[in-house]
Design a protein around this motif. Structure first.
Motif, mmCIF file in Angstrom:
data_model
loop_
_atom_site.group_PDB
_atom_site.id
_atom_site.type_symbol
_atom_site.label_atom_id
_atom_site.label_comp_id
_atom_site.label_asym_id
_atom_site.label_seq_id
_atom_site.Cartn_x
_atom_site.Cartn_y
_atom_site.Cartn_z
ATOM 1 N N HIS A 114 80.431 114.343 58.002
ATOM 2 C CA HIS A 114 80.183 113.527 59.194
ATOM 3 C C HIS A 114 80.992 114.059 60.373
ATOM 4 C CE1 HIS A 114 81.043 109.959 61.781
ATOM 5 N NE2 HIS A 114 79.726 109.959 61.786
ATOM 6 N N ILE A 115 82.270 114.322 60.166
ATOM 7 C CA ILE A 115 83.131 114.826 61.244
ATOM 8 C C ILE A 115 82.617 116.173 61.762
ATOM 9 C CG2 ILE A 115 85.449 115.718 61.757
ATOM 10 C CD1 ILE A 115 86.480 113.541 59.732
ATOM 11 N N VAL A 116 82.285 117.081 60.853
ATOM 12 C CA VAL A 116 81.788 118.397 61.253
ATOM 13 C C VAL A 116 80.459 118.263 61.993
ATOM 14 C CG1 VAL A 116 80.905 120.605 60.375
ATOM 15 C CG2 VAL A 116 83.031 119.653 59.462
ATOM 16 N N SER A 117 79.598 117.377 61.528
ATOM 17 C CA SER A 117 78.303 117.179 62.187
ATOM 18 C C SER A 117 78.470 116.706 63.622
ATOM 19 C CB SER A 117 77.457 116.157 61.410
ATOM 20 O OG SER A 117 77.176 116.622 60.117
ATOM 21 N N ILE A 118 79.355 115.755 63.832
ATOM 22 C CA ILE A 118 79.591 115.237 65.183
ATOM 23 C C ILE A 118 80.180 116.335 66.061
ATOM 24 C CG2 ILE A 118 80.869 113.549 66.573
ATOM 25 C CD1 ILE A 118 78.488 112.386 64.896
ATOM 26 N N LYS A 119 81.123 117.103 65.531
ATOM 27 C CA LYS A 119 81.705 118.203 66.309
ATOM 28 C C LYS A 119 80.648 119.242 66.672
ATOM 29 C CE LYS A 119 86.543 117.959 65.632
ATOM 30 N NZ LYS A 119 86.810 117.522 66.978
ATOM 31 N N MET A 120 79.788 119.572 65.732
ATOM 32 C CA MET A 120 78.718 120.536 66.018
ATOM 33 C C MET A 120 77.804 120.004 67.116
ATOM 34 S SD MET A 120 79.071 123.292 64.253
ATOM 35 C CE MET A 120 77.454 124.015 64.374
ATOM 36 N N PHE A 121 77.489 118.715 67.075
ATOM 37 C CA PHE A 121 76.664 118.113 68.115
ATOM 38 C C PHE A 121 77.365 118.225 69.471
ATOM 39 C CE2 PHE A 121 75.290 114.701 70.829
ATOM 40 C CZ PHE A 121 73.903 114.711 70.691
ATOM 41 N N GLU A 122 78.652 117.863 69.494
ATOM 42 C CA GLU A 122 79.404 117.915 70.751
ATOM 43 C C GLU A 122 79.478 119.338 71.293
ATOM 44 O OE1 GLU A 122 83.060 116.118 69.507
ATOM 45 O OE2 GLU A 122 82.281 114.074 69.757
ATOM 46 N N TYR A 123 79.702 120.323 70.411
ATOM 47 C CA TYR A 123 79.745 121.716 70.859
ATOM 48 C C TYR A 123 78.378 122.157 71.354
ATOM 49 C CZ TYR A 123 84.355 122.056 68.697
ATOM 50 O OH TYR A 123 85.670 121.863 68.374
ATOM 51 N N GLY A 124 77.325 121.714 70.702
ATOM 52 C CA GLY A 124 75.970 122.034 71.155
ATOM 53 C C GLY A 124 75.699 121.470 72.537
ATOM 54 N N MET A 125 76.155 120.241 72.774
ATOM 55 C CA MET A 125 75.984 119.627 74.096
ATOM 56 C C MET A 125 76.763 120.418 75.151
ATOM 57 S SD MET A 125 73.938 117.014 73.955
ATOM 58 C CE MET A 125 74.324 115.885 75.273
ATOM 59 N N LYS A 126 78.000 120.805 74.830
ATOM 60 C CA LYS A 126 78.804 121.576 75.779
ATOM 61 C C LYS A 126 78.162 122.935 76.054
ATOM 62 C CE LYS A 126 83.179 119.363 74.730
ATOM 63 N NZ LYS A 126 84.494 119.463 74.136
ATOM 64 N N PHE A 127 77.656 123.559 75.005
ATOM 65 C CA PHE A 127 76.993 124.845 75.163
ATOM 66 C C PHE A 127 75.776 124.701 76.082
ATOM 67 C CE2 PHE A 127 73.773 127.927 73.781
ATOM 68 C CZ PHE A 127 74.454 129.111 74.018
ATOM 69 N N ALA A 128 74.972 123.659 75.858
ATOM 70 C CA ALA A 128 73.785 123.431 76.690
ATOM 71 C C ALA A 128 74.176 123.177 78.146
ATOM 72 C CB ALA A 128 72.974 122.259 76.142
ATOM 73 N N GLN A 129 75.255 122.417 78.358
ATOM 74 C CA GLN A 129 75.711 122.158 79.725
ATOM 75 C C GLN A 129 76.150 123.455 80.411
ATOM 76 O OE1 GLN A 129 78.728 119.206 79.052
ATOM 77 N NE2 GLN A 129 77.249 117.519 78.961
ATOM 78 N N GLU A 130 76.841 124.300 79.688
ATOM 79 C CA GLU A 130 77.283 125.584 80.252
ATOM 80 C C GLU A 130 76.080 126.473 80.551
ATOM 81 O OE1 GLU A 130 80.328 126.513 81.308
ATOM 82 O OE2 GLU A 130 80.865 124.437 80.841
ATOM 83 N N GLN A 131 75.096 126.470 79.668
ATOM 84 C CA GLN A 131 73.882 127.254 79.910
ATOM 85 C C GLN A 131 73.156 126.765 81.154
ATOM 86 O OE1 GLN A 131 72.657 129.966 78.424
ATOM 87 N NE2 GLN A 131 74.378 130.083 77.036
ATOM 88 N N ASN A 132 73.114 125.443 81.331
ATOM 89 C CA ASN A 132 72.459 124.879 82.512
ATOM 90 C C ASN A 132 73.211 125.254 83.783
ATOM 91 O OD1 ASN A 132 70.338 123.677 81.168
ATOM 92 N ND2 ASN A 132 71.367 121.709 80.946
ATOM 93 N N LYS A 133 74.547 125.239 83.724
ATOM 94 C CA LYS A 133 75.347 125.618 84.888
ATOM 95 C C LYS A 133 75.091 127.083 85.274
ATOM 96 C CE LYS A 133 79.225 122.465 84.142
ATOM 97 N NZ LYS A 133 80.640 122.407 83.760
ATOM 98 N N SER A 134 75.087 127.953 84.281
ATOM 99 C CA SER A 134 74.922 129.375 84.581
ATOM 100 C C SER A 134 73.491 129.705 84.990
ATOM 101 C CB SER A 134 75.333 130.221 83.384
ATOM 102 O OG SER A 134 74.484 129.980 82.270
ATOM 103 N N ALA A 135 72.521 128.867 84.639
ATOM 104 C CA ALA A 135 71.134 129.099 85.042
ATOM 105 C C ALA A 135 70.865 128.676 86.478
ATOM 106 C CB ALA A 135 70.189 128.347 84.102
ATOM 107 N N GLN A 136 71.760 127.875 87.032
ATOM 108 C CA GLN A 136 71.534 127.387 88.404
ATOM 109 C C GLN A 136 72.029 128.333 89.438
ATOM 110 O OE1 GLN A 136 73.353 123.530 88.416
ATOM 111 N NE2 GLN A 136 71.740 122.636 87.178
#
Length: 136
Positions: A114-136
């Protein structure tokens, strides 16, 4: 298949006992938490992936494509059955119906998952946010 939830410290909603008002309040709270960056979305995704709730019970766009990893025919269903069978063999060797230590091993592993799953989700969200920033 029933996925055990004891010892995880999580309270899961029981859809069979929900009222319309509860559903509406839960939905509103979830949406507010999603908007303000709470990990409620991560928890709902985890609950759906684990088969604890159905995404149809919480119809928000972010979870409509999330699938139950323990559904019939899925690899996790087979792996869970193998884990269950292995535990049963240990119980048989010990001459017991259940053994607290074996159960603790299983539930602590699920807590870590459960802990690892939540961390992976959070890292995925951060990764997506960074990708969106660099695409703009």
């Amino acid at each position: 298949m029933e996925i055990p939830t004891e010892n995880t410290g999580q309270k899961q909603p029981d859809p069979s006992k929900e009222t319309t008002l509860f559903s509406m309040l839960y939905y509103r709270e979830l949406m507010q938490q999603v908007i303000y960056g709470s990990d409620a979305l991560a928890e709902r995704v985890y609950d759906i992936v684990m088969g604890l709730i159905d995404h149809k019970d919480y119809p928000i766009p972010q979870v409509e494509f999330v699938e139950n990893a323990f559904a019939d025919g899925e690899p996790c269903e087979r792996l869970y059955e193998q884990m269950h069978d292995a535990a049963a063999r240990v119980y048989k060797r010990l001459g017991m119906e259940k053994d607290r230590d074996v159960e603790d091993i299983i539930y602590r592993w699920m807590d870590m998952m459960h802990i690892v799953s939540i961390k992976m989700f959070e890292y995925g969200m951060k990764f997506a946010q960074e990708q969106n920033k660099s695409a703009q």
